[in-house]
Design a protein around this motif. Sequence first.
Motif, PDB file in Angstrom:
ATOM      1  N   ALA A 198       5.431   1.347   9.846  1.00 16.88           N
ATOM      2  CA  ALA A 198       6.056   0.221   8.759  1.00 16.88           C
ATOM      3  C   ALA A 198       5.189  -0.822   8.680  1.00 16.88           C
ATOM      4  O   ALA A 198       5.328  -1.357   7.602  1.00 16.88           O
ATOM      5  N   VAL A 199       4.097  -1.084   9.506  1.00 19.08           N
ATOM      6  CA  VAL A 199       2.824  -1.774   9.376  1.00 19.08           C
ATOM      7  C   VAL A 199       2.121  -1.451   8.362  1.00 19.08           C
ATOM      8  O   VAL A 199       1.675  -2.389   7.347  1.00 19.08           O
ATOM      9  N   LEU A 200       1.579  -0.103   8.000  1.00 18.56           N
ATOM     10  CA  LEU A 200       0.681   0.129   7.188  1.00 18.56           C
ATOM     11  C   LEU A 200       1.066  -0.291   5.750  1.00 18.56           C
ATOM     12  O   LEU A 200       0.059  -0.531   4.979  1.00 18.56           O
ATOM     13  N   PRO A 201       2.202   0.023   5.365  1.00 14.24           N
ATOM     14  CA  PRO A 201       2.367  -0.430   3.803  1.00 14.24           C
ATOM     15  C   PRO A 201       2.399  -2.050   3.622  1.00 14.24           C
ATOM     16  O   PRO A 201       2.429  -2.385   2.427  1.00 14.24           O
ATOM     17  N   ARG A 202       2.342  -2.651   4.724  1.00 15.65           N
ATOM     18  CA  ARG A 202       2.202  -4.099   4.668  1.00 15.65           C
ATOM     19  C   ARG A 202       1.089  -4.781   4.716  1.00 15.65           C
ATOM     20  O   ARG A 202       0.921  -6.169   4.719  1.00 15.65           O
ATOM     21  N   LEU A 203      -0.103  -4.036   4.706  1.00 14.72           N
ATOM     22  CA  LEU A 203      -1.313  -4.486   4.989  1.00 14.72           C
ATOM     23  C   LEU A 203      -1.917  -4.531   3.561  1.00 14.72           C
ATOM     24  O   LEU A 203      -1.714  -4.103   2.614  1.00 14.72           O
ATOM     25  N   ASN A 204      -2.930  -5.822   3.466  1.00 17.99           N
ATOM     26  CA  ASN A 204      -3.570  -6.170   2.206  1.00 17.99           C
ATOM     27  C   ASN A 204      -4.684  -5.047   2.073  1.00 17.99           C
ATOM     28  O   ASN A 204      -5.431  -4.923   2.734  1.00 17.99           O
TER      29      ASN A 204
ATOM     30  N   MET B 211      -1.163   2.055  -0.729  1.00 16.94           N
ATOM     31  CA  MET B 211      -0.955   1.685   0.596  1.00 16.94           C
ATOM     32  C   MET B 211      -2.364   1.581   1.360  1.00 16.94           C
ATOM     33  O   MET B 211      -3.432   2.039   0.908  1.00 16.94           O
ATOM     34  N   PHE B 212      -2.369   0.801   2.678  1.00 20.35           N
ATOM     35  CA  PHE B 212      -3.432   0.394   3.058  1.00 20.35           C
ATOM     36  C   PHE B 212      -4.290   1.710   3.761  1.00 20.35           C
ATOM     37  O   PHE B 212      -3.545   2.439   4.513  1.00 20.35           O
ATOM     38  N   GLN B 213      -5.375   2.087   3.243  1.00 23.42           N
ATOM     39  CA  GLN B 213      -6.005   3.270   3.928  1.00 23.42           C
ATOM     40  C   GLN B 213      -7.035   2.989   5.119  1.00 23.42           C
ATOM     41  O   GLN B 213      -8.134   2.010   4.822  1.00 23.42           O
ATOM     42  N   PRO B 214      -6.805   3.344   6.256  1.00 21.24           N
ATOM     43  CA  PRO B 214      -7.612   2.808   7.379  1.00 21.24           C
ATOM     44  C   PRO B 214      -8.994   3.209   7.149  1.00 21.24           C
ATOM     45  O   PRO B 214      -9.338   4.403   6.871  1.00 21.24           O
ATOM     46  N   GLN B 215      -9.675   2.245   7.535  1.00 20.01           N
ATOM     47  CA  GLN B 215     -11.155   2.463   7.414  1.00 20.01           C
ATOM     48  C   GLN B 215     -11.868   2.099   8.955  1.00 20.01           C
ATOM     49  O   GLN B 215     -11.060   1.190   9.648  1.00 20.01           O
ATOM     50  N   LEU B 216     -12.756   2.610   9.394  1.00 20.39           N
ATOM     51  CA  LEU B 216     -13.071   2.396  10.507  1.00 20.39           C
ATOM     52  C   LEU B 216     -13.927   1.136  10.721  1.00 20.39           C
ATOM     53  O   LEU B 216     -14.844   0.945  10.057  1.00 20.39           O
ATOM     54  N   GLY B 217     -13.393   0.460  11.728  1.00 22.62           N
ATOM     55  CA  GLY B 217     -14.035  -1.153  12.014  1.00 22.62           C
ATOM     56  C   GLY B 217     -14.188  -0.987  13.451  1.00 22.62           C
ATOM     57  O   GLY B 217     -13.237  -1.024  14.238  1.00 22.62           O
ATOM     58  N   LEU B 218     -15.362  -1.476  14.054  1.00 19.01           N
ATOM     59  CA  LEU B 218     -15.749  -1.482  15.497  1.00 19.01           C
ATOM     60  C   LEU B 218     -15.948  -2.999  15.801  1.00 19.01           C
ATOM     61  O   LEU B 218     -16.678  -3.522  14.939  1.00 19.01           O
ATOM     62  N   LYS B 219     -15.788  -3.272  17.019  1.00 23.25           N
ATOM     63  CA  LYS B 219     -16.292  -4.621  17.545  1.00 23.25           C
ATOM     64  C   LYS B 219     -17.140  -4.316  18.800  1.00 23.25           C
ATOM     65  O   LYS B 219     -17.127  -3.323  19.643  1.00 23.25           O
ATOM     66  N   GLY B 220     -18.303  -5.281  19.047  1.00 21.46           N
ATOM     67  CA  GLY B 220     -19.021  -5.119  20.122  1.00 21.46           C
ATOM     68  C   GLY B 220     -19.901  -6.361  19.976  1.00 21.46           C
ATOM     69  O   GLY B 220     -19.699  -7.403  19.140  1.00 21.46           O
ATOM     70  N   SER B 221     -20.823  -6.372  21.133  1.00 19.85           N
ATOM     71  CA  SER B 221     -21.512  -7.662  21.356  1.00 19.85           C
ATOM     72  C   SER B 221     -22.800  -7.517  20.323  1.00 19.85           C
ATOM     73  O   SER B 221     -22.932  -6.677  19.728  1.00 19.85           O
ATOM     74  N   SER B 222     -23.640  -8.411  20.700  1.00 13.15           N
ATOM     75  CA  SER B 222     -25.052  -8.307  20.001  1.00 13.15           C
ATOM     76  C   SER B 222     -26.236  -7.470  20.788  1.00 13.15           C
ATOM     77  O   SER B 222     -27.245  -7.234  20.696  1.00 13.15           O
TER      78      SER B 222
ATOM     79  N   LEU C 124      -4.266   5.900  13.585  1.00 15.39           N
ATOM     80  CA  LEU C 124      -3.867   5.480  12.328  1.00 15.39           C
ATOM     81  C   LEU C 124      -4.028   6.249  11.211  1.00 15.39           C
ATOM     82  O   LEU C 124      -3.114   6.495  10.230  1.00 15.39           O
ATOM     83  N   LEU C 125      -5.186   7.135  11.308  1.00 15.08           N
ATOM     84  CA  LEU C 125      -5.646   7.882  10.128  1.00 15.08           C
ATOM     85  C   LEU C 125      -4.500   9.041  10.032  1.00 15.08           C
ATOM     86  O   LEU C 125      -4.045   9.598   8.882  1.00 15.08           O
ATOM     87  N   ASN C 126      -4.189   9.689  11.002  1.00 16.28           N
ATOM     88  CA  ASN C 126      -3.285  10.895  11.135  1.00 16.28           C
ATOM     89  C   ASN C 126      -1.709  10.264  10.620  1.00 16.28           C
ATOM     90  O   ASN C 126      -1.176  11.067   9.891  1.00 16.28           O
ATOM     91  N   LEU C 127      -1.456   8.945  11.160  1.00 15.04           N
ATOM     92  CA  LEU C 127       0.016   8.614  10.448  1.00 15.04           C
ATOM     93  C   LEU C 127      -0.319   8.264   8.939  1.00 15.04           C
ATOM     94  O   LEU C 127       0.497   8.636   8.130  1.00 15.04           O
ATOM     95  N   TYR C 128      -1.264   7.709   8.655  1.00 17.40           N
ATOM     96  CA  TYR C 128      -1.484   7.521   7.127  1.00 17.40           C
ATOM     97  C   TYR C 128      -1.426   8.716   6.237  1.00 17.40           C
ATOM     98  O   TYR C 128      -0.855   8.957   5.182  1.00 17.40           O
ATOM     99  N   ASN C 129      -2.130  10.093   6.869  1.00 11.71           N
ATOM    100  CA  ASN C 129      -1.956  11.340   6.018  1.00 11.71           C
ATOM    101  C   ASN C 129      -0.556  11.674   6.040  1.00 11.71           C
ATOM    102  O   ASN C 129      -0.115  12.311   5.191  1.00 11.71           O
ATOM    103  N   LYS C 130       0.302  11.627   7.412  1.00 18.35           N
ATOM    104  CA  LYS C 130       1.680  11.730   7.186  1.00 18.35           C
ATOM    105  C   LYS C 130       2.465  11.026   6.206  1.00 18.35           C
ATOM    106  O   LYS C 130       3.481  11.779   5.531  1.00 18.35           O
ATOM    107  N   LEU C 131       2.324   9.848   6.097  1.00 14.68           N
ATOM    108  CA  LEU C 131       3.142   8.945   4.962  1.00 14.68           C
ATOM    109  C   LEU C 131       2.667   9.196   3.734  1.00 14.68           C
ATOM    110  O   LEU C 131       3.482   8.918   2.873  1.00 14.68           O
ATOM    111  N   THR C 132       1.387   9.658   3.425  1.00 17.45           N
ATOM    112  CA  THR C 132       0.870   9.720   1.734  1.00 17.45           C
ATOM    113  C   THR C 132       1.053  11.322   1.687  1.00 17.45           C
ATOM    114  O   THR C 132       0.603  11.680   0.445  1.00 17.45           O
TER     115      THR C 132
END
Length: 276
Positions: A234-240, A1-12, A267-275
């Motif tokens: 339902a999304v988490l198990p379907r992620l690459n 299953m896709f393990q959530p990794q912290l990804g953030l967005k911002g400007s320069s 998402l991390l809490n959900l992942y922990n519940k599912l796994t």
Amino acid sequence: MFQPQLGLKGSSQQSQIDNRLKYKPMTYEFFTASGDFTTEGYHRLYDAIQYVKDSGITHIVLHHPMSFHEHHSEVVAPERLYPGLYRFIEMTTEKLLYLADDLDVQVLIHGGYAGPESHYFVSLYPNVETAREAVYQRLDRFAAAGGDHIMFENSIAPVFAYGDPDQEDEILAHNYRLAFDTSHCFIELHGDNQGLQQSLEHLKNNIVHYHLVDSMGKTHDSLTLGTGKIDWAAVLPRLNTAATSIYEINLKDQNDCREQLESHEYLLNLYNKLTN
């Protein structure tokens, strides 16, 4: 299953970068704008990418600028009618791909956007199929130039949307490296969770990057995860599992990525519940 990794967005902008870096994300996505392509702005962007790389972040994505003057950066806009917009997209894509090659980062291009302007540009062609083919031809050129450094994101527009299996087959036939925005697909499908799940499965092997964002499925609302109607269990198990991801959430304060962090926590809490 896709393990959530912290990804953030911002400007320069340094203030936004420093705010994100203190949380040690796995991925940083630069939201570029037209100001990043002046001589001074381009040097600033280059230095900002180096700064993020030097902090230890290996996954960096450069998001193509969303707009040029009053227009969205619609690749479907015909050159003969909108030469300035057309050339802006060409120039900025070329400059981003130079950075990608030089600094070993990724470039994200929108296959389309949404709204009345998008439909207007499509109406300039004999039919939707012709407009879509014009988009594919342009993306084919970008893909050939960018190789493994470029990806294309789905829109809420008829020229490059996920959700319809036939159009997805067309996209897969081009073997593009894909970015998948969950909210865009969910909105395109008018809030159909089953359709979203099918799209994620269908395109999974070509997806290299996700924009994880919730939605009510009606408008472009960019909600914190868990506050919309997407079924994330339902999304988490379907992620690459080989793909990168960020949380592309509307922020109350661009210098505080709190809503992105809350999404990751959800998402991390959900992942922990599912796994467990």
